[in-house]
Design an enzyme around this catalytic site. Structure first.
Site, short mmCIF file in Angstrom:
data_model
loop_
_atom_site.label_atom_id
_atom_site.label_comp_id
_atom_site.label_asym_id
_atom_site.label_seq_id
_atom_site.Cartn_x
_atom_site.Cartn_y
_atom_site.Cartn_z
N ASP A 2 -9.62 6.14 5.08
CA ASP A 2 -9.06 5.27 4.24
C ASP A 2 -9.81 4.01 4.01
O ASP A 2 -9.38 2.98 3.78
CB ASP A 2 -7.69 4.96 4.21
CG ASP A 2 -7.03 4.85 2.84
OD1 ASP A 2 -7.79 5.12 1.65
OD2 ASP A 2 -6.05 3.88 2.78
N LYS A 6 3.05 -5.09 9.49
CA LYS A 6 2.95 -3.93 8.41
C LYS A 6 4.32 -3.09 8.74
O LYS A 6 4.53 -2.44 9.93
CB LYS A 6 1.74 -3.02 8.57
CG LYS A 6 1.63 -2.04 7.54
CD LYS A 6 0.32 -1.58 7.29
CE LYS A 6 0.19 -0.62 6.11
NZ LYS A 6 -1.34 -0.34 5.53
N GLY A 19 0.86 -1.22 0.11
CA GLY A 19 -0.25 -0.11 -0.01
C GLY A 19 0.81 1.29 -0.06
O GLY A 19 2.05 1.23 -0.04
#
Length: 662
Positions: free
Chosen positions: A136, A42, A22
């Site tokens: 988001d 992440k 991303g």
């Protein structure tokens, strides 16, 4: 973007595979060596990780996100840094993201799409209650699994998207985030609240239904312009077979002005589920008869036997109503958490702020000091008695009347009638996704996010013919022989005659977009959400009483009981007096998610500690220690005949709590 090698170890985690990429970094499937478990990891991109301001915001937001305990939020385990790598670890979900699912299937069945979106909406409500706006929301951030043949969705990427998207456009003019799902106010650089996530979730539902985003455009500028100025198409315009109630639901979710959208994500999710089930929706154009389902003939009632509750000790037993629990004060629904300035039927708020002026007409005094924290060493203010009573799936509203307790169960399409003496509940199917039930005139009046009300005979459980109003309904309540409805599209309050069961068509004008309502005796109190005012109606004369009172921004709930009128919102809570309220009159109650006024006290559900607290009516003094053992499913509560009843929304049970005598 730098990608770590498979087998590399960062922060005690071994990289096993790349799970996704991303704009903020790379997600890996990793193995936590110390605990011998698989996690998702992440790792933030080096460009962002090197920014000291971002690093601090990242840590702060990660802590907030880690505090979210919701079945549809991917739990965050840890945020850390190792050798310059800034990372998060979270539960590894062995599923597929919604974007890939849509790519594979083309589009989803309406009921599947609505079910997934409603689950994500619940996660968003929980986040908004904590002060987090996701910013988001998109299919790639929604993970979907199907355990035991049912969809289970997880919303990901809390804790970093809020701050990263704080400025929608960078200095180079590139939009940070996902343009296909971004809200107009984000593009304009305005402050945003949870309604921005509602818009984005609307884009997600549109794509899941149709297989395409609302504004497919070739250029960045064209997509930005469309979000700002072009009316969103309806699903039925893209896929004619979808023409129906979902068109109106999406039109509202994708409104350009936040004030014209659903006030909360949960409200949107429930409306989508109801529309996908073929129900009429109140904000749609007047529905034809063919669009409205015929009266529901209930299936045989389902009973849930439970161990009877022993009677309360004689010393603490209050006078009993001759026919069982008294009806709750008319129109009152105890479960009214507030998020983003609007009442939420099934959300949780944390760290609410409260204020208490008087009802004598005197102006509020100086801002009171924060309420004292509960004393864990003090004797508990009450005790759990008996075995919890099982009710219908998805229960979240609790009320009393006609000798019974009642819950509205959107997950089961039913209401539950509970005998508090025997501890037995009976599910009464009513169809749809019941949101609110009010008891009066020998009937349970059920509203399920449609433009119609279903009357159910209290004794037999038989559902009568739908009472069709063809109006957008926001709340219901009963007083003086009428069922009262707030109608935001009409800026008015309407009523149904409970004797004849007829919609009268009578409209009593109030402020702009009335929503939350509570009734105490024959006085009706309505919050006008756009005006930030409180209107009062006399149910006997059916006329507005006096001028509306000004409220602080963000008030989205009202609760009236025993002459006290509580109003609440994202910025705080107050007891409304004869004068206007301002934001300066604040008292803080950490962890509070809602209030249940009792005869001589106020009950607060503390979602931080999974406890119930009893406070003096002015909210300043604890009356006894906290009551534990209620579970994590912070739900509705109601005091009836001196007994507190608590609805655990997670496991759909109702528990009896005997208060300690004052």
């Amino acid at each position: 973007m730098t990608v770590l090698d498979v087998g590399a170890v960062v922060g005690g985690l071994r990289i096993d595979a790349v799970a996704g990429r991303g704009g903020m970094g790379v997600v890996y499937k990793a193995h936590q060596l110390a605990l011998n478990r698989t996690v998702a990891m992440k790792v933030v991109s080096p460009e962002l990780a090197g920014d000291p301001e971002f690093r601090e915001r990242f840590r702060r937001e990660a802590r907030l996100a880690a505090a979210l305990d919701h079945p549809h939020v991917v739990p965050i385990h840890h945020a850390g840094e190792d050798d310059g790598y800034l990372y998060l670890t979270m539960r590894y979900v062995d599923g597929v993201d919604l974007a890939a699912m849509i790519d594979e299937k083309g589009r989803l069945e309406p009921r599947d799409a609505a079910e997934i979106v409603a689950q994500v909406a619940g996660a968003l409500d929980a986040a908004h209650a904590r002060g987090l706006v996701h910013r988001d929301v998109k299919p790639a951030n929604i993970l979907v699994t199907r355990p035991a043949g049912r969809w289970h969705a997880y919303l990901t990427d809390f804790g970093i998207s809020k701050e990263l998207a704080g400025n929608a456009i960078t200095q180079t003019g590139l939009v940070v985030g996902s343009l296909d799902y971004i809200s107009p106010e984000q593009l304009e650089g305005h402050d945003v609240d949870g309604r921005a996530d509602v818009y984005s979730l609307g884009c997600v539902l549109f794509q899941a239904l149709t297989g395409r985003v609302p504004f497919p455009r070739d250029t960045t500028a064209a997509r930005m312009y469309a979000h700002l100025h072009v009316l969103a198409p309806t699903p039925g315009q893209v896929v004619p077979a979808l023409t129906g109630p979902l068109d109106a639901v999406l039109a509202r979710a994708l409104a350009k002005r936040p004030a014209d959208r659903f006030a909360t994500a949960g409200e949107f999710g429930r409306a989508a589920v109801a529309a996908a089930a073929g129900l009429p929706v109140g904000w749609a154009p007047p529905a034809s008869a063919s669009q409205l389902k015929p009266p529901v003939t209930p299936a045989p009632p389902t009973s849930h036997p439970s161990a009877p509750y022993p009677p309360p000790p004689a010393a603490s037993r209050p006078p009993q109503h001759p026919s069982g629990p008294q009806a709750a004060p008319a129109g009152r629904s105890r479960r009214w958490w507030w998020v983003g300035g609007a009442a939420v039927v099934a959300a949780v708020v944390v760290g609410a702020v409260f204020v208490v002026p008087t009802l004598t007409g005197a102006a509020p005094g100086p801002a009171p000091t924060p309420t004292a924290q509960p004393d864990p060493a003090a004797p508990a203010a009450g005790r759990v008695v008996g075995t919890p009573i099982k009710v219908g799936a998805g229960a979240y509203q609790l009320t009393g009347g006609s000798g019974f307790l009642w819950t509205a169960n959107p997950g089961a399409g039913s209401i539950s009638r509970i005998d508090p003496t025997t501890g037995t509940s009976t599910d009464l199917p009513v169809g749809g996704a019941p949101n609110q039930v009010v008891i009066g005139a020998g009937k349970a009046w059920v509203w399920n996010y449609s433009s119609a009300i279903t009357p159910v005979d209290v004794a037999s459980g038989t559902a009568g013919e739908l009472i069709r109003t063809e109006q957008q309904i926001s709340r219901i309540g009963q007083a003086n022989g009428s069922l009262w409805l707030t109608l935001p599209d009409k800026d008015a309050v309407g009523r149904i005659d409970m004797t004849t069961g007829q919609w009268t068509g009578e409209l009593i004008p109030v402020g702009h977009r009335p929503g939350p309502m509570s009734i105490d005796g024959n006085m009706i109190y309505v919050v006008n959400q756009t005006d930030n005012t409180l209107s009062t109606i006399d149910a006997t004369t059916r006329a507005v009483v006096g001028a509306p009172h000004n409220l602080p921004n963000g008030i989205g709930a009202v609760e009236a009981a025993g002459g006290r009128i509580y109003v609440a919102g994202s910025a705080g809570m107050a007891v409304q007096g004869a004068t206007d309220l301002t934001a300066a009159d604040l008292v803080k109650l950490d962890g509070a998610s809602g209030v249940t006024p009792g005869a001589n006290a106020v009950w607060i559900i503390d979602t931080d500690r999974n406890e119930i607290r009893r406070l003096a009516p002015d909210l300043r003094s604890p009356l006894g220690g906290p009551i534990s053992g209620i579970g994590k499913g912070a739900g509705d509560s109601q005091e009836i005949d001196g007994v507190l009843w608590f609805l655990n929304a997670d496991d759909a049970t109702v528990t009896r709590i005997e208060p300690t005598p004052l």
